[in-house]
Design an enzyme around this catalytic site. Structure first.
Site, PDB file in Angstrom:
ATOM      1  N   ASP A   1      42.288  47.160  42.443  1.00  0.00           N
ATOM      2  CA  ASP A   1      42.518  46.046  43.300  1.00  0.00           C
ATOM      3  C   ASP A   1      43.079  46.292  44.620  1.00  0.00           C
ATOM      4  O   ASP A   1      42.541  45.698  45.617  1.00  0.00           O
ATOM      5  CB  ASP A   1      43.079  44.944  42.539  1.00  0.00           C
ATOM      6  CG  ASP A   1      42.259  44.529  41.570  1.00  0.00           C
ATOM      7  OD1 ASP A   1      41.005  44.934  41.517  1.00  0.00           O
ATOM      8  OD2 ASP A   1      42.698  43.691  40.593  1.00  0.00           O
TER       9      ASP A   1
ATOM     10  N   VAL B   1      43.302  49.077  46.262  1.00  0.00           N
ATOM     11  CA  VAL B   1      42.445  49.904  46.907  1.00  0.00           C
ATOM     12  C   VAL B   1      41.346  48.933  47.715  1.00  0.00           C
ATOM     13  O   VAL B   1      40.956  49.202  48.746  1.00  0.00           O
ATOM     14  CB  VAL B   1      41.838  51.082  46.280  1.00  0.00           C
ATOM     15  CG1 VAL B   1      40.557  51.731  47.238  1.00  0.00           C
ATOM     16  CG2 VAL B   1      42.853  52.171  45.887  1.00  0.00           C
ATOM     17  N   THR B   2      40.714  47.930  46.936  1.00  0.00           N
ATOM     18  CA  THR B   2      39.834  47.034  47.389  1.00  0.00           C
ATOM     19  C   THR B   2      40.309  46.234  48.491  1.00  0.00           C
ATOM     20  O   THR B   2      39.656  46.210  49.784  1.00  0.00           O
ATOM     21  CB  THR B   2      39.403  46.184  46.311  1.00  0.00           C
ATOM     22  OG1 THR B   2      38.909  46.852  45.229  1.00  0.00           O
ATOM     23  CG2 THR B   2      38.143  45.205  46.941  1.00  0.00           C
TER      24      THR B   2
ATOM     25  N   ASP C   1      37.410  52.492  44.620  1.00  0.00           N
ATOM     26  CA  ASP C   1      38.125  51.528  43.847  1.00  0.00           C
ATOM     27  C   ASP C   1      37.251  51.264  42.394  1.00  0.00           C
ATOM     28  O   ASP C   1      37.768  51.266  41.280  1.00  0.00           O
ATOM     29  CB  ASP C   1      38.227  50.071  44.502  1.00  0.00           C
ATOM     30  CG  ASP C   1      36.879  49.435  44.809  1.00  0.00           C
ATOM     31  OD1 ASP C   1      35.642  50.275  44.701  1.00  0.00           O
ATOM     32  OD2 ASP C   1      36.866  48.276  45.425  1.00  0.00           O
ATOM     33  N   GLY C   2      35.817  51.105  42.591  1.00  0.00           N
ATOM     34  CA  GLY C   2      35.072  51.398  40.976  1.00  0.00           C
ATOM     35  C   GLY C   2      35.227  52.456  40.143  1.00  0.00           C
ATOM     36  O   GLY C   2      35.359  52.514  39.072  1.00  0.00           O
TER      37      GLY C   2
ATOM     38  N   ARG D   1      37.121  52.485  36.577  1.00  0.00           N
ATOM     39  CA  ARG D   1      36.378  53.146  35.359  1.00  0.00           C
ATOM     40  C   ARG D   1      37.110  54.289  34.710  1.00  0.00           C
ATOM     41  O   ARG D   1      37.187  54.184  33.538  1.00  0.00           O
ATOM     42  CB  ARG D   1      34.940  53.724  35.709  1.00  0.00           C
ATOM     43  CG  ARG D   1      33.885  52.548  36.065  1.00  0.00           C
ATOM     44  CD  ARG D   1      32.548  53.480  36.353  1.00  0.00           C
ATOM     45  NE  ARG D   1      32.539  54.194  37.460  1.00  0.00           N
ATOM     46  CZ  ARG D   1      32.226  53.677  38.675  1.00  0.00           C
ATOM     47  NH1 ARG D   1      31.883  52.579  38.782  1.00  0.00           N
ATOM     48  NH2 ARG D   1      32.188  54.439  39.520  1.00  0.00           N
TER      49      ARG D   1
ATOM     50  N   ASP E   1      35.849  42.511  44.384  1.00  0.00           N
ATOM     51  CA  ASP E   1      35.432  43.518  45.284  1.00  0.00           C
ATOM     52  C   ASP E   1      34.063  42.874  46.010  1.00  0.00           C
ATOM     53  O   ASP E   1      33.960  43.180  47.125  1.00  0.00           O
ATOM     54  CB  ASP E   1      34.789  44.524  44.210  1.00  0.00           C
ATOM     55  CG  ASP E   1      34.028  45.657  44.969  1.00  0.00           C
ATOM     56  OD1 ASP E   1      34.803  46.150  45.792  1.00  0.00           O
ATOM     57  OD2 ASP E   1      32.961  45.960  44.592  1.00  0.00           O
TER      58      ASP E   1
ATOM     59  N   ASP F   1      34.099  42.371  50.016  1.00  0.00           N
ATOM     60  CA  ASP F   1      32.906  43.122  50.313  1.00  0.00           C
ATOM     61  C   ASP F   1      32.179  42.422  51.440  1.00  0.00           C
ATOM     62  O   ASP F   1      31.670  42.627  52.642  1.00  0.00           O
ATOM     63  CB  ASP F   1      31.641  43.553  49.438  1.00  0.00           C
ATOM     64  CG  ASP F   1      31.980  44.840  48.954  1.00  0.00           C
ATOM     65  OD1 ASP F   1      32.923  45.555  49.134  1.00  0.00           O
ATOM     66  OD2 ASP F   1      31.238  45.049  47.885  1.00  0.00           O
TER      67      ASP F   1
END
Length: 212
Positions: A28, A30-31, A68-69, A73, A86, A90
């Site tokens: 989050d 990083v997002t 981030d994704g 994961r 996210d 975006d």
């Protein structure tokens, strides 16, 4: 094609993802940093005519959308809130890009026509995303259209960057015309597809929720 590029860059960025995880940085975070970087690149450099610098800064931070994704994961901490954050951020980043270009045309770019086109791209891009989200919330599917988010982002950044690099602003002009038209067509396509699905639902029943 864009998905294949995404897979490639995910592998390239994997060492960075592992490093950030070891440092205790969350996906989050990083997002959020990525969105701030995109907004800064667009709203600081575009309005003053530094288009190439703005594109390079934005591009550097756009990679956080894959990073981030991948981090979520790797840590097994994917969450509905993370997906919501996210997606929401975006939209803010995308809006900032076209807002920055609109400010450029309102100033140094000195073109009311392309200012309007930037606003059309901004609005229709937002409606494109909203239409799909609202449709899925009602149990329909609306993942159709000729101008998905990734396509719009790549097109405007590449054409703006190349136009600034080779002093060919016509490249950005062509991209804006194409995106304004494609985004509008995409909105119409999604409305039409949802209408067809709605008409197929018997009166008094609800459509089945989409499978995620």
């Amino acid at each position: 094609m864009l998905e294949r590029f995404r897979a490639f860059w995910t592998k390239v960025l994997s060492p960075i993802a592992h490093l950030l995880i070891r440092m205790g940085v969350s996906a989050d975070a990083v997002t959020l940093v990525g969105t701030i970087g995109v907004c800064a690149g667009a709203l600081v450099f575009f309005p003053i005519g530094k288009l190439l610098v703005g594109v390079l800064v934005i591009t550097a931070f756009v990679f956080s959308d894959m990073l981030d994704g991948h981090m979520a994961r790797l840590t097994g901490k994917s969450s509905k809130f993370g997906a919501f954050l996210d997606s929401t951020l975006d939209r803010i980043g995308d809006g900032a890009i076209f807002a920055g270009l609109a400010l450029y045309f309102a100033g140094d770019g000195d073109s009311r026509l392309y200012l309007v086109l930037c606003l059309v791209c901004l609005v229709m891009g937002s409606v494109t995303s909203y239409a799909r989200s609202k449709a899925e919330g009602l149990g329909f599917q609306a993942k159709v259209g000729i101008a998905e988010r990734a396509d719009r982002l790549v097109a405007i950044l590449v054409m703006t960057g190349l136009g600034a690099l080779f002093d060919l602003p016509v490249l950005m002009y062509v991209a804006l015309w194409a995106l304004a038209a494609a985004s509008t067509v995409t909105v119409v396509q999604r409305i039409w597809v949802v209408r067809q699905q709605a008409l197929a639902v018997p009166p008094g029943t609800s459509p089945e929720a989409p499978i995620s």
